[in-house]
Design a protein around this motif. Structure first.
Motif, PDB file in Angstrom:
ATOM      1  N   VAL A 144      -0.155 -14.080 -25.577  1.00 49.71           N
ATOM      2  CA  VAL A 144       0.055 -13.089 -24.513  1.00 49.71           C
ATOM      3  C   VAL A 144      -1.228 -12.262 -24.374  1.00 49.71           C
ATOM      4  N   VAL A 145      -1.721 -12.113 -23.152  1.00 51.56           N
ATOM      5  CA  VAL A 145      -2.883 -11.246 -22.938  1.00 51.56           C
ATOM      6  C   VAL A 145      -2.353  -9.816 -22.837  1.00 51.56           C
ATOM      7  N   CYS A 146      -2.752  -8.966 -23.756  1.00 46.50           N
ATOM      8  CA  CYS A 146      -2.181  -7.615 -23.815  1.00 46.50           C
ATOM      9  C   CYS A 146      -3.133  -6.574 -23.230  1.00 46.50           C
ATOM     10  N   PHE A 147      -2.582  -5.708 -22.406  1.00 45.82           N
ATOM     11  CA  PHE A 147      -3.310  -4.592 -21.796  1.00 45.82           C
ATOM     12  C   PHE A 147      -2.659  -3.308 -22.296  1.00 45.82           C
ATOM     13  N   SER A 148      -3.411  -2.214 -22.242  1.00 45.03           N
ATOM     14  CA  SER A 148      -2.781  -0.966 -22.685  1.00 45.03           C
ATOM     15  C   SER A 148      -3.321   0.234 -21.912  1.00 45.03           C
ATOM     16  N   GLY A 149      -2.491   1.254 -21.851  1.00 47.27           N
ATOM     17  CA  GLY A 149      -2.904   2.550 -21.328  1.00 47.27           C
ATOM     18  C   GLY A 149      -3.190   2.545 -19.838  1.00 47.27           C
ATOM     19  N   SER A 150      -3.388   3.734 -19.299  1.00 48.31           N
ATOM     20  CA  SER A 150      -3.603   3.841 -17.854  1.00 48.31           C
ATOM     21  C   SER A 150      -4.929   3.202 -17.444  1.00 48.31           C
ATOM     22  N   GLU A 151      -5.912   3.170 -18.379  1.00 47.91           N
ATOM     23  CA  GLU A 151      -7.222   2.610 -17.987  1.00 47.91           C
ATOM     24  C   GLU A 151      -7.137   1.114 -17.696  1.00 47.91           C
ATOM     25  N   GLN A 152      -6.167   0.409 -18.325  1.00 48.24           N
ATOM     26  CA  GLN A 152      -6.079  -1.043 -18.088  1.00 48.24           C
ATOM     27  C   GLN A 152      -4.898  -1.422 -17.195  1.00 48.24           C
ATOM     28  N   PHE A 153      -4.253  -0.415 -16.620  1.00 48.02           N
ATOM     29  CA  PHE A 153      -3.028  -0.697 -15.854  1.00 48.02           C
ATOM     30  C   PHE A 153      -3.320  -1.528 -14.604  1.00 48.02           C
ATOM     31  N   ARG A 154      -4.362  -1.161 -13.886  1.00 47.80           N
ATOM     32  CA  ARG A 154      -4.658  -1.880 -12.638  1.00 47.80           C
ATOM     33  C   ARG A 154      -5.112  -3.315 -12.907  1.00 47.80           C
ATOM     34  N   ASP A 155      -5.870  -3.514 -13.973  1.00 42.03           N
ATOM     35  CA  ASP A 155      -6.293  -4.889 -14.317  1.00 42.03           C
ATOM     36  C   ASP A 155      -5.065  -5.740 -14.611  1.00 42.03           C
ATOM     37  N   PHE A 156      -4.134  -5.128 -15.333  1.00 40.68           N
ATOM     38  CA  PHE A 156      -2.885  -5.839 -15.650  1.00 40.68           C
ATOM     39  C   PHE A 156      -2.142  -6.198 -14.361  1.00 40.68           C
ATOM     40  N   LEU A 157      -1.955  -5.188 -13.505  1.00 41.77           N
ATOM     41  CA  LEU A 157      -1.171  -5.406 -12.279  1.00 41.77           C
ATOM     42  C   LEU A 157      -1.807  -6.459 -11.373  1.00 41.77           C
ATOM     43  N   SER A 158      -3.137  -6.464 -11.315  1.00 36.19           N
ATOM     44  CA  SER A 158      -3.813  -7.379 -10.387  1.00 36.19           C
ATOM     45  C   SER A 158      -3.593  -8.830 -10.802  1.00 36.19           C
ATOM     46  N   ALA A 159      -3.105  -9.040 -12.029  1.00 33.80           N
ATOM     47  CA  ALA A 159      -2.878 -10.409 -12.502  1.00 33.80           C
ATOM     48  C   ALA A 159      -1.398 -10.759 -12.609  1.00 33.80           C
ATOM     49  N   CYS A 160      -0.514  -9.945 -12.015  1.00 36.61           N
ATOM     50  CA  CYS A 160       0.938 -10.186 -12.159  1.00 36.61           C
ATOM     51  C   CYS A 160       1.542 -10.771 -10.891  1.00 36.61           C
ATOM     52  N   ASP A 161       1.960 -12.022 -10.946  1.00 35.97           N
ATOM     53  CA  ASP A 161       2.714 -12.572  -9.806  1.00 35.97           C
ATOM     54  C   ASP A 161       4.176 -12.148  -9.892  1.00 35.97           C
ATOM     55  N   ILE A 162       4.678 -12.014 -11.111  1.00 41.85           N
ATOM     56  CA  ILE A 162       6.029 -11.469 -11.307  1.00 41.85           C
ATOM     57  C   ILE A 162       5.912 -10.367 -12.354  1.00 41.85           C
ATOM     58  N   LEU A 163       6.355  -9.179 -11.973  1.00 42.95           N
ATOM     59  CA  LEU A 163       6.261  -8.026 -12.881  1.00 42.95           C
ATOM     60  C   LEU A 163       7.662  -7.687 -13.403  1.00 42.95           C
ATOM     61  N   VAL A 164       7.778  -7.589 -14.712  1.00 41.94           N
ATOM     62  CA  VAL A 164       9.072  -7.255 -15.329  1.00 41.94           C
ATOM     63  C   VAL A 164       8.949  -5.891 -15.997  1.00 41.94           C
ATOM     64  N   CYS A 165       9.840  -4.962 -15.642  1.00 42.36           N
ATOM     65  CA  CYS A 165       9.793  -3.644 -16.273  1.00 42.36           C
ATOM     66  C   CYS A 165      10.854  -3.558 -17.369  1.00 42.36           C
ATOM     67  N   LEU A 166      10.375  -3.366 -18.600  1.00 43.49           N
ATOM     68  CA  LEU A 166      11.273  -3.174 -19.753  1.00 43.49           C
ATOM     69  C   LEU A 166      10.884  -1.888 -20.482  1.00 43.49           C
ATOM     70  N   LEU A 167      10.326  -0.953 -19.738  1.00 46.98           N
ATOM     71  CA  LEU A 167       9.846   0.286 -20.353  1.00 46.98           C
ATOM     72  C   LEU A 167      11.000   1.228 -20.674  1.00 46.98           C
ATOM     73  N   PRO A 168      10.819   2.095 -21.662  1.00 44.81           N
ATOM     74  CA  PRO A 168      11.762   3.207 -21.806  1.00 44.81           C
ATOM     75  C   PRO A 168      11.487   4.226 -20.705  1.00 44.81           C
ATOM     76  N   LEU A 169      12.509   4.989 -20.338  1.00 44.64           N
ATOM     77  CA  LEU A 169      12.298   6.031 -19.323  1.00 44.64           C
ATOM     78  C   LEU A 169      11.840   7.315 -20.008  1.00 44.64           C
ATOM     79  N   THR A 170      10.618   7.742 -19.681  1.00 49.15           N
ATOM     80  CA  THR A 170      10.079   8.991 -20.223  1.00 49.15           C
ATOM     81  C   THR A 170       9.423   9.743 -19.060  1.00 49.15           C
TER      82      THR A 170
END
Ligand code: GLV
Length: 308
Positions: free
Chosen positions: A171-197
């Motif tokens: 799995v290619v792992c990204f982290s934090g707000s600085e890598q969020f856009r790079d992550f998103l630009s590579a997502c054809d299907i995005l799955v949200c499994l985050l906790p709500l905070t």
């Protein structure tokens, strides 16, 4: 030393029977029967009773019946009362099944075919090989990791994003707000499994959708409040997002006049992706209570600063 349970009453009877057999020293009461309120040490709840801190003056630990703990107001919980989220194998298994189901349904255009069938239309959509469908999972805790692990067999390129950097084989792992856009630009299907905070509320919004490839799809298995619903409608309208599968909604049950019900690009399920099963969860709870009683670490302890 009583346990007070406040969640689905039918499944409560199974929890109760398991405790009666394996921990007769811990009477297990089902809300609204609270017995002697001063004897309640452990609250196990989906939605906690109002004013439960006043109601249960000798409460020692609060356990969520679910994986999420956003139904508890962490600011009101005194620091000497730990809050524990549910980590149990059957709940995780349900979530993994739902994620795999939704990804395959999206990947194979099932939402389009359901609409076509209603219109009696026989129309094939060109198949995209799994190796060219990139999947991104937001949230790399027990649930996100388990889902990614199961997805490996299909050959999708897999990515994950989380608050702190993680390492997961395959799995290619990204982290934090600085890598969020790079992550998103590579997502054809995005799955949200985050906790709500406070940091993740509204994270599925127009900026997020805009950073994804055109025509990408969304699957939300986190919480309804992760999604800005009007932004999703706009993104579907202009084709930036092609479809969404939503198991969680900001208002549950979804109000009768809500635009999502009839939207051809949206598939809704009534918050059923994962369900805590008493047969496995009662043993997890009992182990945790025993750990608490002997001063050993509890599994699933919530960090009040992080909110999960
Ligand atoms: C369900 O949404 C859970 O938190 O377990």
């Amino acid at each position: 030393m009583t346990i007070l349970y406040k969640a689905d009453p039918e499944r409560g009877l199974i929890w109760q029977a398991i405790f009666a057999e394996h921990a007769p020293d811990l009477p297990f009461l089902i809300w609204p029967d609270i017995g002697d309120a001063t004897a309640v040490r452990y609250l196990v709840a989906w939605q906690p009773p109002d004013n439960f801190l006043e109601l249960l003056p000798n409460l020692q630990v609060v356990f969520s019946v679910g994986a999420g703990v956003d139904q508890f107001d962490l600011r009101l919980l005194p620091s000497h009362i730990p809050l524990v989220r549910m980590i149990e194998p059957s709940l995780a298994e349900g979530i993994v099944e739902y994620v795999v189901l939704s990804i395959l349904a999206t990947h194979r255009n099932l939402i389009n075919y359901i609409g076509d069938q209603r219109r009696k239309q026989w129309k094939s959509i060109r198949l995209v090989p799994a190796s060219r469908r990139r999947i991104g999972v937001m949230g790399l805790g027990v649930l996100g990791r388990s889902a990614l692990d199961r997805l490996k067999t299909f050959g999708f390129p897999l990515m994950g994003w989380s608050r702190s950097q993680q390492v997961i084989e395959g799995v290619v792992c990204f982290s934090g707000s600085e890598q969020f856009r790079d992550f998103l630009s590579a997502c054809d299907i995005l799955v949200c499994l985050l906790p709500l905070t406070s940091e993740t509320r509204g994270i599925l919004n127009r900026h997020t959708f805009g950073a994804m490839p055109r025509g990408a799809a969304l699957i939300n298995v986190g919480r309804g409040a992760h999604l800005v619903e009007s932004d999703l409608l706009d993104a579907l309208e202009c084709g930036q997002i092609s479809s969404a599968i939503l198991d969680v909604l900001s208002t549950e049950p979804l109000p009768e006049n809500h635009a999502f019900w009839e939207h051809p690009g949206i598939l809704i399920t009534p918050h059923i992706a994962g369900m805590t099963q008493p047969e496995t969860a009662a043993h997890v709870l009992l182990d945790n209570i025993r750990c608490y009683q002997t001063g050993e670490p509890i599994e699933g302890m919530v960090d009040a600063n992080q909110g999960y």
